[in-house]
Structures are given as C-alpha cells and as structure tokens.
Design a protein around this motif. Structure first.
Motif, short mmCIF file in Angstrom:
data_model
loop_
_atom_site.label_atom_id
_atom_site.label_comp_id
_atom_site.label_asym_id
_atom_site.label_seq_id
_atom_site.Cartn_x
_atom_site.Cartn_y
_atom_site.Cartn_z
N PRO A 181 0.82 -1.22 0.00
CA PRO A 181 0.00 0.00 0.00
C PRO A 181 0.85 1.27 0.00
O PRO A 181 1.92 1.32 0.62
N GLY A 182 0.37 2.28 -0.74
CA GLY A 182 1.08 3.55 -0.80
C GLY A 182 1.98 3.71 -2.01
O GLY A 182 2.38 4.81 -2.36
N GLY A 183 2.33 2.59 -2.66
CA GLY A 183 3.15 2.67 -3.87
C GLY A 183 4.57 3.12 -3.64
O GLY A 183 5.21 3.64 -4.55
N ARG A 184 5.07 2.94 -2.42
CA ARG A 184 6.44 3.39 -2.13
C ARG A 184 7.26 2.31 -1.43
O ARG A 184 8.23 2.60 -0.72
N LEU B 229 5.98 -10.86 0.31
CA LEU B 229 5.10 -11.67 -0.52
C LEU B 229 3.90 -12.17 0.29
O LEU B 229 2.78 -12.24 -0.22
N ASP B 230 4.15 -12.49 1.56
CA ASP B 230 3.06 -12.97 2.42
C ASP B 230 2.00 -11.89 2.66
O ASP B 230 0.87 -12.22 3.05
N LYS B 231 2.37 -10.62 2.48
CA LYS B 231 1.42 -9.53 2.71
C LYS B 231 0.47 -9.31 1.53
O LYS B 231 -0.51 -8.57 1.67
N LEU B 232 0.76 -9.94 0.39
CA LEU B 232 -0.15 -9.82 -0.75
C LEU B 232 -1.44 -10.56 -0.45
O LEU B 232 -1.43 -11.60 0.22
N SER B 233 -2.55 -10.06 -0.96
CA SER B 233 -3.81 -10.78 -0.83
C SER B 233 -3.77 -12.00 -1.74
O SER B 233 -2.94 -12.09 -2.66
N ASP B 234 -4.67 -12.94 -1.50
CA ASP B 234 -4.75 -14.10 -2.39
C ASP B 234 -5.01 -13.67 -3.82
O ASP B 234 -4.46 -14.26 -4.77
N GLU B 235 -5.85 -12.67 -4.00
CA GLU B 235 -6.17 -12.19 -5.35
C GLU B 235 -4.93 -11.63 -6.04
O GLU B 235 -4.68 -11.91 -7.21
N ALA C 216 1.98 4.53 -14.62
CA ALA C 216 2.17 5.86 -14.05
C ALA C 216 2.60 5.73 -12.60
O ALA C 216 2.14 4.84 -11.88
N THR C 217 3.49 6.61 -12.18
CA THR C 217 3.95 6.58 -10.79
C THR C 217 2.91 7.19 -9.86
O THR C 217 2.83 6.81 -8.69
N GLY C 218 2.12 8.16 -10.35
CA GLY C 218 1.11 8.79 -9.51
C GLY C 218 1.74 9.38 -8.25
O GLY C 218 2.74 10.11 -8.32
N ASP C 219 1.16 9.05 -7.10
CA ASP C 219 1.70 9.53 -5.82
C ASP C 219 2.75 8.60 -5.25
O ASP C 219 3.24 8.82 -4.14
N GLY C 220 3.08 7.55 -5.99
CA GLY C 220 4.05 6.58 -5.51
C GLY C 220 5.47 6.92 -5.95
O GLY C 220 5.83 8.08 -6.13
N ARG D 56 4.50 -3.06 -14.73
CA ARG D 56 3.53 -1.99 -15.00
C ARG D 56 2.12 -2.45 -14.62
O ARG D 56 1.14 -1.99 -15.20
N ARG D 57 2.01 -3.35 -13.67
CA ARG D 57 0.72 -3.88 -13.26
C ARG D 57 -0.15 -2.79 -12.64
O ARG D 57 0.32 -1.94 -11.89
N TYR D 58 -1.44 -2.85 -12.95
CA TYR D 58 -2.40 -1.90 -12.40
C TYR D 58 -2.38 -1.97 -10.86
O TYR D 58 -2.47 -3.05 -10.28
N GLY D 59 -2.25 -0.81 -10.23
CA GLY D 59 -2.25 -0.75 -8.77
C GLY D 59 -0.91 -1.03 -8.12
O GLY D 59 -0.79 -0.90 -6.90
N TRP D 60 0.10 -1.44 -8.89
CA TRP D 60 1.44 -1.68 -8.36
C TRP D 60 2.34 -0.53 -8.82
O TRP D 60 2.13 0.06 -9.88
N GLN D 61 3.37 -0.21 -8.05
CA GLN D 61 4.27 0.84 -8.46
C GLN D 61 5.16 0.36 -9.60
O GLN D 61 5.53 -0.83 -9.67
N PRO D 62 5.54 1.24 -10.53
CA PRO D 62 6.40 0.83 -11.64
C PRO D 62 7.81 0.47 -11.19
O PRO D 62 8.36 1.11 -10.29
N VAL D 63 8.36 -0.56 -11.81
CA VAL D 63 9.72 -1.00 -11.51
C VAL D 63 10.41 -1.32 -12.83
O VAL D 63 9.84 -1.99 -13.70
N ILE D 64 11.63 -0.84 -12.99
CA ILE D 64 12.44 -1.17 -14.17
C ILE D 64 13.63 -2.00 -13.69
O ILE D 64 14.44 -1.54 -12.88
N THR D 65 13.71 -3.23 -14.17
CA THR D 65 14.86 -4.09 -13.88
C THR D 65 15.82 -4.01 -15.05
O THR D 65 15.43 -4.25 -16.19
N TYR D 66 17.07 -3.68 -14.78
CA TYR D 66 18.03 -3.42 -15.85
C TYR D 66 19.35 -4.16 -15.59
O TYR D 66 19.67 -4.47 -14.43
#
Length: 367
Positions: A82-85, A99-105, A236-240, A258-268
């Motif tokens: 939560p919070g995107g940060r 990972l355990d903090k993620l909901s089942d969905e 979009a990063t939005g407020d995160g 770039r999943r909806y509701g998740w903060q963006p991450v670039i692995t390089y």
C-alpha cells in the motif's frame, strides 16, 4: 513498440535504485531454465543444475512458467504494498515476508498473468472472483500441458497452500545454490546501486536512465519514460515512487513492471555485467543500411582498409556525392568510422560493430 511510464509530478527523492535478492533469484531460475538466452551463464547453469537435488528439480519444473518465458511479478512483491512506495528487502527472507502480505487475489493474478492472459494494466476481478475468468485460466493452462494445468488448479482451489509451497521452494533454492550466488553478486549490485544513485543526484533522471540501457529514454517535457519492448503498455507513478532494480544475471533483459495498482519497476542489467545492447531502432537501421547492394560493396572495400570518398567513387564508378550519401547512411547506423589524414578524411568499417550484429539482434529481441 514500447512501454511508457508517466512520471508527472514525481520528485527526485522518490526515485530509488535498489537491488532485490528475490528478483535476482527469479533471474537465476530463468537462466537455469533458458540457458540459450544467457550463453555466458551456461557454465554456472550447468554446475548448479548438476548439483540440484532431484526432488528440488522436480518442484522447480512444476512452477517454471513463472520464470521460463516471462518474469512473474510475484518476484517483486514490494511493488504491491500500500502507498506505492515499497522497496525490496535486504534479504530473501524479508522479501518473502513482503510476498506474504499480498492478498490471495494479488498473488493469483500475478502468478497467472501471462500464461492465462489476464488483464495486466486495468483493474480486473481475476479468476478467484470471476467464474468465467477461472474457466478461461484453466483452459489456457491445460493448453500448456498437464503440469501447468495441475498447478493452476491447485492455485485456484487453495491459494494459501500454494503460496506456502512457493515460499518454501524459494528458501530451498537459497540453501541449494542461491546463497552462494547472491554472496558473489551482491557486491557488484551494491556498487552499481551507489553509482546510479550518485548519477541521479548529480546528473538527474535522464542521464541515469540513459546509463541503464539503450532501450530506455526520458522525454522530460512530457514527463514520460519510454522503454523499447515487444509489448505495448502504459504505467504511471502517480503519488508513488519509481524503483530501478539492477540485475547481474538478467542481461540482456530489461523488465518493466507496470501492473495496475502496483508501483512501476524497471529491472536493468547492472553496469559492467555485459555490454550495452543497441535499441531495436538502431538494429533496424543497421540491417537496412546493409541491405543495399552498393553499401554492401562499400563495406567490402572498407573492411580491408580505410578509403577516402574520392577513392571509393573511382573504385565503384560513381560520383563523390552518391558515395557520400551511402557513407552517411552507414555512419548513421554506426557501422563505419572515419579519421582525418592531413587534408583527407578516410572511412573504415567498424568491424566489432558488424561482428556483433548477430548477437545484438538476439539480445535485442530477447530484451
């Protein structure tokens, strides 16, 4: 085609460069299952595979669709906090706790996102809540074989049990091979993190992104990051925040979460781990430059020795302006170099650039 990240309103202090033990374990599993993507790691992959306990190897086969052809978001659980940060944990155990903090969905949708063609960039109820999506997910899993069908059915029927199974699988991988691998790679990743963080501070986000990969660019006026990928998508990063995550084992892949509701991450790919791979646009320009018969003949001359424009014009029975136009195409494609000798400019084929065309093409399409 490309993936874009809208960073409108993103302050510099919310851009982080952080390595991830769980993310690097995911890359390690990918390299083990697809050694053809990573020829420089074949020695390591062979050594690890030969030492794997048969029961662990069998369990890895059950879930290898999470890392074989794609890189599942279950390896970046911090992005869903939560919070995107959120940020990756310092240890594998910390990230498994995330990972355990993620909901089942969240866990189920992330695990089945690619193989079952779940919507990725919009809010979706997912197969746990939608009977039609559940039916479709099982149908697509069955098309990929009995092993994946059984795993998908288990996942949909009892997500907590599968999540516990997955957590134990990652811990067993750490004990079997990854602890040693991480101990070797972590100093390099830490050094790259320090370098990129300093680059962000001194030169800004544009310079930092350009240093990650030739596939990444920033339009500062539009506040838009563009990543050259086979997929088309938007985030979009939005407020995160935005997380840049180095990998030593993942080259040449550049992965974008770039999943909806998740903060963006670039692995390089971390600096120094491998050479930079040209963008698909650059590769296209090079292959188009070599497709013309006159330019191919010029390359044969320039591969043997440097020549001036006049010398090439005489050798090919063409005018100097015609030769200059062809040389300009080859130069723009990065295939020739030039040097001045007194009053004359001599051109020569860049043999290393041409020699790398085949591997560059493979690395570009794998990115």
């Amino acid at each position: 085609m490309s993936v874009t990240i809208d960073i409108s309103g993103l302050p510099a202090e919310r851009v982080f460069v952080v390595p991830s033990p769980l993310g690097e374990l995911g890359m390690a599993l990918h390299a083990l299952s697809e050694p053809g993507h990573h020829p420089d790691l074949q020695g390591w992959a062979t050594a690890v595979s030969s030492r794997l306990d048969p029961s662990l190897a069998d369990r890895l086969c059950e879930a290898d669709f999470l890392w074989r052809t794609t890189f599942s978001d279950v390896f970046s659980p911090f992005a869903a906090l939560p919070g995107g940060r959120g940020l990756p944990g310092a240890t594998l155990a910390e990230e498994l706790d995330q990972l355990d903090k993620l909901s089942d969905e969240q866990f189920v949708n992330a695990a089945l996102e690619f193989t079952c063609q779940l919507r990725y960039d919009v809010q979706d109820p997912g197969p746990l809540a939608d009977p039609e999506l559940r039916r479709r997910s099982l149908e697509l899993a069955a098309a990929r074989g009995a092993v994946q069908e059984r795993f998908t059915l288990r996942l949909l029927e009892d997500p907590p049990v599968v999540r516990a199974w997955f957590r134990q699988l990652m811990l067993d991988c750490e004990e079997a091979f990854f602890a040693d691998t991480w101990a070797r790679l972590q100093p390099q990743l830490a050094a790259d993190t320090r370098h990129k963080t300093e680059l962000l501070r001194r030169k800004g986000l544009g310079e930092a992104l350009a240093s990650l990969s030739g596939a990444i660019s920033l339009d500062e006026e539009a506040a838009l990051i563009t990543i050259d990928k086979l997929a088309v998508g938007r985030a979009a990063t939005g407020d995160g925040s935005l997380v840049l995550m180095p990998t030593s084992l993942g080259w040449p892949h550049v992965h974008v979460l770039r999943r909806y509701g998740w903060q963006p991450v670039i692995t390089y790919p971390a600096s120094g781990s491998r050479p930079q791979t040209p963008s698909v646009e650059q590769l296209t320009r090079r292959m188009e430059a070599l497709s013309h018969p006159v330019r191919m003949r010029l390359c044969r001359h320039l591969a043997r020795a440097p020549h001036t424009t006049s010398e090439l014009a005489d050798a090919h029975g063409m005018s100097a302006p015609e030769i200059s136009r062809h040389l300009a195409v080859l130069k723009k494609a990065g295939l020739i170099t030039h040097c001045r000798r007194g009053r004359y400019v001599q051109h020569q084929l860049d043999l290393p650039a041409v020699a790398r065309l085949g591997s560059d093409f493979i690395e570009g399409v794998l990115r």
